[in-house]
Scaffold this active site. Structure first.
Site, PDB file in Angstrom:
ATOM      1  N   LEU A   1       0.825  -1.214   0.000  1.00 24.68           N
ATOM      2  CA  LEU A   1       0.000   0.000   0.000  1.00 24.68           C
ATOM      3  C   LEU A   1       0.862   1.269   0.000  1.00 24.68           C
ATOM      4  O   LEU A   1       0.571   2.234   0.698  1.00 24.68           O
ATOM      5  CB  LEU A   1      -0.963   0.012   1.193  1.00 24.68           C
ATOM      6  CG  LEU A   1      -2.014  -1.102   1.214  1.00 24.68           C
ATOM      7  CD1 LEU A   1      -2.852  -1.008   2.496  1.00 24.68           C
ATOM      8  CD2 LEU A   1      -2.911  -1.031  -0.010  1.00 24.68           C
ATOM      9  N   CYS A   2       1.947   1.238  -0.780  1.00 18.43           N
ATOM     10  CA  CYS A   2       2.816   2.417  -0.867  1.00 18.43           C
ATOM     11  C   CYS A   2       3.160   2.727  -2.328  1.00 18.43           C
ATOM     12  O   CYS A   2       4.291   3.076  -2.657  1.00 18.43           O
ATOM     13  CB  CYS A   2       4.082   2.229  -0.028  1.00 18.43           C
ATOM     14  SG  CYS A   2       4.912   0.648  -0.217  1.00 18.43           S
ATOM     15  N   GLY A   3       2.170   2.532  -3.202  1.00 20.59           N
ATOM     16  CA  GLY A   3       2.358   2.881  -4.601  1.00 20.59           C
ATOM     17  C   GLY A   3       3.391   2.005  -5.289  1.00 20.59           C
ATOM     18  O   GLY A   3       3.445   0.792  -5.084  1.00 20.59           O
TER      19      GLY A   3
END
Length: 286
Positions: A88-90
């Site tokens: 969930l950090c691109g």
């Protein structure tokens, strides 16, 4: 058009997701501040120590020089892949993994390439098709210099005993919350200083130069690895904060669209009911 109950359920689902992403954004922002302060305070020391070491080791001859500065034909390469333990950090993790695959396919296509993973995400993906000699994902549970120093000592041993001829670090360097710079940094052998002028730096040594260099080299390498992991750690929180900010904005936009759709559907249903009532009344009067 979906019925009103389905639209209400979607609105509730999107609103719940938006609350989660908003909370994750705030948590990452709080962690980012601490990680950013740590790497900002450390960089000047780490950079100066590396510069000093390069100037000193470059002036030593082969007999008195360190084994860590020994250039030899490159047959085996070790890439240290620094990613995160969570997603969930691109594109934070995927950029590092793509760079590792590119190094293997292009830069070191004539050499045998192995990987050391620092972070679960890099380990989980690369181990499917590549050789992972070690996974040090637990270092993030207690990210201290002493714990990172143990990993650096392992890398130094692999180079000194000839297991690997070239060791590189692949990680994201922190620039700001929205920007991370993908880095491929040589770890071993030690990079010689690039002199921009013909005037050599004249140091006063106490004690002798050789002893200073031999004591500084392990410390400098440990600091270099610690700085890279700290950079990646700060970049992770910056990337996650940015990703969650965008996710929250997208969820908010989707929720507004669903509300508009819901209001239109509700208005259409009310209009139909009115028409049915009017039609029924007209039929009775007729």
């Amino acid at each position: 058009m979906a019925n009103l109950k389905e639209i209400r359920n979607r609105i509730a689902s999107v609103s719940s997701t938006m609350q989660i992403t908003s909370a994750m954004k705030m948590v990452s922002a709080a962690k980012l501040k601490k990680a950013q302060d740590a790497i900002t305070a450390m960089r000047p020391y780490a950079n100066k120590l590396t510069e000093l070491l390069q100037n000193l080791s470059g002036s030593l001859d082969a007999d008195t020089g360190s084994a860590y500065a020994n250039e030899r034909p490159v047959k085996k390469v070790l890439a240290v892949v620094i990613t995160s333990n969570r997603g969930l950090c691109g594109a934070f993790n995927s950029n590092v993994i793509k760079q590792c695959i590119s190094l293997q396919a292009n830069t070191y296509k004539e050499q045998e390439v192995h990987f050391m993973a620092i972070g679960k995400k890099g380990n989980d993906i690369l181990r499917k098709k590549n050789a992972i000699i070690a996974n040090h994902s637990k270092v993030y549970d207690d990210l201290t210099f002493d714990n990172v120093a143990l990993i650096a000592e392992e890398l130094m041993k692999h180079f000194a005993d000839g297991t690997y001829d070239h060791i590189v670090l692949v990680y994201n360097k922190f620039k700001n919350a929205a920007t991370q710079i993908l880095m491929t940094e040589q770890f071993l052998p030690i990079v010689a200083a690039k002199s921009e002028s013909t005037t050599a730096i004249d140091y006063i040594y106490e004690p002798e130069k050789e002893k200073i260099v031999m004591e500084l080299i392990p410390k400098s390498l440990k600091t270099q690895l610690y700085k890279a992991i700290r950079d990646s750690f700060a970049s992770e929180h910056g990337a996650r904060m940015t990703a969650m900010h965008k996710a929250t904005d997208n969820a908010s936009e989707l929720r507004d669209q669903l509300k508009l759709t819901y209001n239109k559907a509700r208005q259409a249903a009310i209009t139909n009911e009115i028409l049915e009532i009017v039609g029924g009344a007209e039929a009775l009067n007729g």
